[in-house]
Write a protein that holds these residues in place. Structure first.
Motif, PDB file in Angstrom:
ATOM      1  N   THR A 113       0.834  -1.204   0.000  1.00 10.58           N
ATOM      2  CA  THR A 113       0.000   0.000   0.000  1.00 10.58           C
ATOM      3  C   THR A 113       0.867   1.251   0.000  1.00 10.58           C
ATOM      4  O   THR A 113       0.569   2.225  -0.706  1.00 10.58           O
ATOM      5  N   SER A 114       1.949   1.229   0.751  1.00 14.09           N
ATOM      6  CA  SER A 114       2.868   2.367   0.782  1.00 14.09           C
ATOM      7  C   SER A 114       3.471   2.612  -0.599  1.00 14.09           C
ATOM      8  O   SER A 114       3.576   3.766  -1.040  1.00 14.09           O
ATOM      9  N   LYS A 116       2.120   1.801  -3.464  1.00 15.00           N
ATOM     10  CA  LYS A 116       1.058   2.330  -4.325  1.00 15.00           C
ATOM     11  C   LYS A 116       0.848   3.821  -4.059  1.00 15.00           C
ATOM     12  O   LYS A 116       0.655   4.606  -4.995  1.00 15.00           O
ATOM     13  N   TYR A 117       0.870   4.209  -2.796  1.00 11.81           N
ATOM     14  CA  TYR A 117       0.707   5.630  -2.472  1.00 11.81           C
ATOM     15  C   TYR A 117       1.883   6.459  -2.984  1.00 11.81           C
ATOM     16  O   TYR A 117       1.700   7.609  -3.402  1.00 11.81           O
ATOM     17  N   MET A 120       1.178   6.964  -6.599  1.00 13.77           N
ATOM     18  CA  MET A 120       0.120   7.971  -6.752  1.00 13.77           C
ATOM     19  C   MET A 120       0.665   9.367  -6.464  1.00 13.77           C
ATOM     20  O   MET A 120       0.266  10.339  -7.121  1.00 13.77           O
ATOM     21  N   LYS A 121       1.580   9.479  -5.505  1.00 15.13           N
ATOM     22  CA  LYS A 121       2.189  10.769  -5.184  1.00 15.13           C
ATOM     23  C   LYS A 121       2.982  11.279  -6.380  1.00 15.13           C
ATOM     24  O   LYS A 121       2.876  12.459  -6.750  1.00 15.13           O
TER      25      LYS A 121
END
Length: 182
Positions: A113-114, A116-117, A120-121
């Motif tokens: 998840t990190s 993926k974020y 996205m960032k």
């Protein structure tokens, strides 16, 4: 989460031990059938038979009385306690292993998840940068757009003037034809 390997086999053996004969205790969790009361056990110990109360079916109306409970020997209790603690340790080890696996899975999910974020960032930073570039380009084009708007207003006012001139020339022509007919 279910245990695997040795832990699963040990936990299965805990739950599948067959019940012992009511008067003979099973020593060491052995699943082999024990002998009759009074015979020697696996460790050359004599397991005493529980004393039975006499039953008289004629005077009691066919009612049997319960057998008297006999406490096992001290060494039997120690062996049973050791066996119980060993099996409890295997069970708890399996539970802790399952919990550790759950936490590892959760940790891996958090890492994914990190990532993926982070992606996205990066995407949002690129979008923001592109938006700023578009805003700068729009700002540099703004004087030209203002000139276009002014030209459009002038054209529309010229168009209005042309319509008025056309209307006036038609009226003038009509008057001239009227005067010419006289």
């Amino acid at each position: 989460m279910a245990a695997t390997g040795k832990e699963a086999a040990a936990m299965d053996s805990i739950s599948r031990v067959p019940p012992a004969h009511p008067t003979v205790l099973s020593l060491g969790g052995s699943s082999e059938p024990q002998g009759e009361p009074g015979e020697t056990a696996a460790e050359d110990q004599v397991v005493p038979a529980a004393p039975k109360k006499p039953t008289s079916s004629s005077s009691d109306g066919g009612v049997e009385t319960a057998e008297e409970a006999v406490e096992p020997a001290e060494s039997d209790i120690n062996e049973l306690c050791t066996d119980m603690f060993d099996k409890m340790a295997v069970f708890l080890q399996g539970e802790l292993t399952g919990t550790c696996e759950d936490y590892r899975l959760l940790e891996n999910m958090n890492k994914l998840t990190s990532l993926k974020y982070m992606e996205m960032k990066d995407i949002s930073i690129n979008i923001s940068r592109n938006l700023q570039d578009l805003n700068h380009k729009y700002a540099s084009l703004q004087p030209y757009l203002d000139q276009i708007n002014q030209i459009e207003e002038q054209v529309s006012s010229l168009e209005q003037a042309a319509y008025k001139l056309d209307t006036y020339s038609k009226k003038l022509e009509a008057k001239f034809k009227k005067l010419e007919k006289r």
